[in-house]
Scaffold this motif. Structure first.
Motif, PDB file in Angstrom:
ATOM      1  N   ALA A   1      29.734  40.858  37.304  1.00 29.61           N
ATOM      2  CA  ALA A   1      31.090  40.727  36.769  1.00 29.61           C
ATOM      3  C   ALA A   1      31.910  39.771  37.628  1.00 29.61           C
ATOM      4  N   ARG A   2      31.763  39.869  38.928  1.00 29.47           N
ATOM      5  CA  ARG A   2      32.511  38.985  39.832  1.00 29.47           C
ATOM      6  C   ARG A   2      32.093  37.527  39.652  1.00 29.47           C
ATOM      7  N   VAL A   3      30.795  37.284  39.544  1.00 31.83           N
ATOM      8  CA  VAL A   3      30.307  35.916  39.344  1.00 31.83           C
ATOM      9  C   VAL A   3      30.785  35.382  37.989  1.00 31.83           C
ATOM     10  N   TYR A   4      30.677  36.208  36.974  1.00 33.06           N
ATOM     11  CA  TYR A   4      31.116  35.785  35.635  1.00 33.06           C
ATOM     12  C   TYR A   4      32.609  35.466  35.635  1.00 33.06           C
ATOM     13  N   ASN A   5      33.417  36.344  36.206  1.00 30.03           N
ATOM     14  CA  ASN A   5      34.867  36.113  36.265  1.00 30.03           C
ATOM     15  C   ASN A   5      35.194  34.870  37.094  1.00 30.03           C
ATOM     16  N   TRP A   6      34.465  34.661  38.176  1.00 29.94           N
ATOM     17  CA  TRP A   6      34.672  33.468  38.996  1.00 29.94           C
ATOM     18  C   TRP A   6      34.366  32.218  38.184  1.00 29.94           C
ATOM     19  N   ASP A   7      33.255  32.281  37.414  1.00 30.26           N
ATOM     20  CA  ASP A   7      32.873  31.137  36.587  1.00 30.26           C
ATOM     21  C   ASP A   7      33.939  30.845  35.528  1.00 30.26           C
TER      22      ASP A   7
END
Length: 178
Positions: A159-165
């Motif tokens: 979720a963190r990687v997706y939101n960062w992207d």
């Protein structure tokens, strides 16, 4: 070479990503795919452990019941009295028996194997098997809890990687318009 943290039975600990930008080396999709593969591995281990837990939960009552019966035979022998019982020959057929001064018992070991044991040796064997199964069950339950934590950590990482992207793409869109 850095060592990977793991639990006592070697299940690797999932890393928690604090700074996404420091962690991502390739594309976001590759990172998300690696995370999904890791989650799949954890789920596979979890399913395997759930099967083992189910097996142990079914074996423990059988071992306890057999141990109680051996203890009863030992107590009857020490008291010098006979034990009268009914036992099952088949699904609908029972027979009566009178057991006096039992010196040996027969134990099912599995795979259609039955062995004769002296009664004290059978008690020791059953007590050992009960302790081993109880310990194994507690380890399986501990591993299942550990795996659930690791899956949660990996899902949070995803979720963190997706939101960062999403944030990066949004910033690139704003920059390209300006």
């Amino acid at each position: 070479m850095a060592s990977i943290e793991s639990n006592p039975r070697g299940i690797p600990k999932a890393p928690f990503i604090e700074k996404v930008e420091d962690y991502i080396s390739g594309s976001t999709e590759e990172t998300l795919q690696k995370f999904q593969e890791t989650i799949s591995k954890y789920k596979f281990m979890e399913n395997s452990l759930l099967g083992r837990q189910k097996s142990l939960n079914s074996k423990l009552p059988e071992i306890k019941k057999t141990l109680q019966m051996v203890d009863l035979l030992i107590a009857q022998n020490e008291a010098g009295s006979a034990l009268e019982t009914d036992y099952e020959l088949s699904d609908t057929l029972f027979a009566s028996a009178k057991i006096e001064a039992a010196k040996t018992v027969y134990l099912w070991l599995g795979a259609n194997v039955m062995l004769e044991y002296p009664i004290e040796e059978a008690r020791l064997l059953l007590a050992t098997k009960l302790n081993q199964a109880t310990l194994s069950l507690s380890q399986v339950e501990e591993d299942l809890e550990f795996l659930r934590d690791q899956v949660t950590t990996m899902e949070v990482n995803m979720a963190r990687v997706y939101n960062w992207d999403v944030k990066q793409r949004k910033q690139q869109g704003v920059a390209s318009k300006a």
